[in-house]
Scaffold this motif. Structure first.
Motif, PDB file in Angstrom:
ATOM      1  N   GLN A 102      20.474  32.605  35.323  1.00 48.56           N
ATOM      2  CA  GLN A 102      19.696  34.048  35.719  1.00 48.56           C
ATOM      3  C   GLN A 102      20.137  34.990  36.892  1.00 48.56           C
ATOM      4  O   GLN A 102      21.239  34.447  37.393  1.00 48.56           O
ATOM      5  N   PRO A 103      19.823  36.180  36.978  1.00 46.44           N
ATOM      6  CA  PRO A 103      20.357  36.879  37.972  1.00 46.44           C
ATOM      7  C   PRO A 103      19.922  36.586  39.176  1.00 46.44           C
ATOM      8  O   PRO A 103      19.034  35.865  39.347  1.00 46.44           O
ATOM      9  N   PRO A 104      20.735  37.083  40.365  1.00 50.79           N
ATOM     10  CA  PRO A 104      21.913  38.088  40.315  1.00 50.79           C
ATOM     11  C   PRO A 104      23.134  37.269  39.878  1.00 50.79           C
ATOM     12  O   PRO A 104      23.517  36.069  39.893  1.00 50.79           O
ATOM     13  N   TYR A 105      24.163  38.198  39.472  1.00 51.03           N
ATOM     14  CA  TYR A 105      25.259  37.676  38.831  1.00 51.03           C
ATOM     15  C   TYR A 105      26.686  37.848  39.493  1.00 51.03           C
ATOM     16  O   TYR A 105      27.754  37.307  39.310  1.00 51.03           O
ATOM     17  N   ARG A 106      26.618  38.891  40.374  1.00 53.44           N
ATOM     18  CA  ARG A 106      27.858  39.489  40.900  1.00 53.44           C
ATOM     19  C   ARG A 106      28.650  38.227  41.547  1.00 53.44           C
ATOM     20  O   ARG A 106      29.793  37.970  41.572  1.00 53.44           O
ATOM     21  N   ASP A 107      27.844  37.323  42.490  1.00 48.24           N
ATOM     22  CA  ASP A 107      28.452  35.993  43.333  1.00 48.24           C
ATOM     23  C   ASP A 107      28.888  35.124  42.231  1.00 48.24           C
ATOM     24  O   ASP A 107      30.046  34.485  42.310  1.00 48.24           O
ATOM     25  N   LYS A 108      28.267  34.952  40.990  1.00 48.86           N
ATOM     26  CA  LYS A 108      28.577  33.892  40.163  1.00 48.86           C
ATOM     27  C   LYS A 108      29.793  34.328  39.410  1.00 48.86           C
ATOM     28  O   LYS A 108      30.728  33.622  38.967  1.00 48.86           O
TER      29      LYS A 108
END
Length: 345
Positions: free
Chosen positions: A302-308
Motif C-alpha cells: 500500500q502507499p506511500p511508495y517513495r521510501d519503499k
C-alpha cells in the motif's frame, strides 16, 4: 459807568422755553407750583382743535423723492408685416415637432444606408480579393501527425479566402484527433494561417479485458492502441472493464499513482538498470512491479511508495555487488517497514 440797554429780541422768532423734567419742581406756566409735601394735581389733556385738517408730513428738503416705477421687460420692435400697418408684427408658425422627428429619421436612414453600402462593398472586396487567399499554413507542435494531416482535419485549404475560415471550428475539428489535446488556429494577414498544436504523450499501456489503451501521465485513457502507436511502454494490469464503467475517475487516480511509482523508480536509478515491465494492481489496491529482464517482482503493498522504492534500490545494489539474482523482493511489511524479505532464484 452807564449800563447799555440789552438788544431787543429778533422779530418773528419765538422764544425757546426750557422743559423741566418731572419732579424738578417746575410748574407749567400759568399754574402755581404745588407746595412741598402735597400731592400733585392731575393735568387734564388739552382738547384737540376742532375743524382742523391733518396734513401729511412733507419730506424735508434733504430727503430725495421716491424713484418712479420701471418696466419689467423690454421687447424689441417687430418688423412691419406685409400689407399691415408699420410696426405690426406678423405671427410666425412654430416648426412642427413631428416634422422635426421625420427629418431626424430621414437623416438617420440616409446614414444607415450609406454605411451599409460601404460595409457591403468592403466585405465583398475582402472575401473576393486574391490578396487574402491562403498561401501558407504553418503547423507547430506535431510529432505524431504531419502538417498536411492537421490542415486537412481543420478544413484549411490553400487558395481559400482567409476570412471565410472559422478559427474556433477549425481548432475544434483538429482536436478531435485523440493524439491532439489542443489546437489553436490564428490568422496572419494577408495570407498565412498559423496552427499551434499540443499533443498528448503516452506514458503507459493499460490492459482492460483483452484490449490495450494508451494513458497519459495524468492517468487519462485517451485512445485504443493502434498499429502505428508506441508499444515500448510499461503495461498496467489488474484493472477490469467493470471498474472503468463503475468508477472511471477512480481508475484514472489508480493509473496516476502507478505512474508516480515509475517516476520515483527513475529518480532512484532503478529503472535505468532494471527497466519496468509491468505494474499490477491487486484486488486490495496493493501493487506489484515487475522489473528487468530477470522479471524481478517488487511487492510494494500500500502507499506511500517513495521510501519503499528507495529501499528496493539499496537491496538491488547489494544483490548486484554479491552477483546474486532474486526473483521476489517483499517490501510490503507496513508494521515493520525496515524488514525486507528476498526470495532468491
Amino acid at each position: 459807568m452807564t449800563e447799555r440797554p440789552s438788544a431787543p429780541p429778533p422779530p418773528n422768532r419765538r422764544r425757546a422755553t426750557a422743559s423741566l423734567p418731572a419732579g424738578s419742581g417746575g410748574a407749567p406756566p400759568g399754574r402755581a407750583a404745588p407746595a412741598r409735601g402735597s400731592k400733585p394735581e392731575p393735568v387734564a389733556a388739552a382738547p384737540a382743535p376742532k375743524n382742523e385738517r391733518v396734513r401729511a408730513a412733507t419730506p424735508s428738503s434733504h430727503e430725495s423723492p421716491a424713484p418712479p416705477a420701471t418696466s419689467v421687460s423690454v421687447r424689441p420692435p417687430r418688423p412691419p408685416g406685409k400689407g399691415g400697418a408699420p410696426g405690426e408684427a406678423r405671427p410666425t408658425r412654430p416648426l412642427s415637432r413631428h416634422f422635426r422627428a421625420l427629418q431626424l429619421l430621414a437623416g438617420a436612414a440616409v446614414v444607415l444606408v450609406a454605411s451599409t453600402a460601404v460595409a457591403w462593398g468592403a466585405r465583398r472586396y475582402i472575401v473576393s480579393s486574391p490578396r487574402f487567399a491562403v498561401r501558407t499554413v504553418l503547423v507547430d507542435g506535431v510529432q505524431r501527425r504531419t502538417a498536411e494531416q492537421v490542415a486537412s482535419a481543420g478544413g484549411i485549404e490553400v487558395g481559400k479566402n482567409i476570412f471565410t475560415l472559422d478559427l474556433e471550428l477549425a481548432g475544434a475539428s483538429i482536436s478531435t484527433d485523440p493524439w491532439i489535446e489542443k489546437a489553436t488556429v490564428t490568422r496572419k494577414l494577408p495570407s498565412t494561417i498559423q496552427v499551434n498544436v499540443v499533443e498528448r504523450e503516452a506514458q503507459a499501456l493499460v490492459a482492460i479485458g483483452g484490449d490495450l489503451y494508451l494513458a497519459t501521465r495524468d492517468g487519462e485513457l485517451f485512445k485504443e492502441l493502434a498499429e502505428d502507436d508506441p508499444v515500448d511502454l510499461p503495461i498496467v494490469t489488474g484493472i477490469t472493464g467493470e471498474q472503468v464503467a463503475r468508477d472511471r475517475a477512480g481508475v484514472i487516480i489508480a493509473v496516476r499513482r502507478l505512474l508516480d511509482v515509475v517516476e520515483d523508480m527513475g529518480r532512484a536509478g532503478v529503472a535505468r538498470r532494471y527497466p519496468i515491465q509491468e505494474l499490477h494492481v491487486e484486488r486490495d489496491g496493493a501493487i506489484v512491479v515487475t522489473i528487468g529482464k530477470e522479471a524481478i517482482a517488487l511487492h510494494l503493498g500500500q502507499p506511500p511508495y517513495r521510501d519503499k522504492v528507495g529501499q528496493a534500490a539499496r537491496v538491488l545494489t547489494e544483490l548486484a555487488q554479491r552477483k546474486a539474482s532474486a526473483s521476489v523482493i517483499f517490501l510490503d511489511n507496513d508494521a515493520h517497514p525496515e524488514r525486507v524479505v528476498v526470495r532468491m532464484k
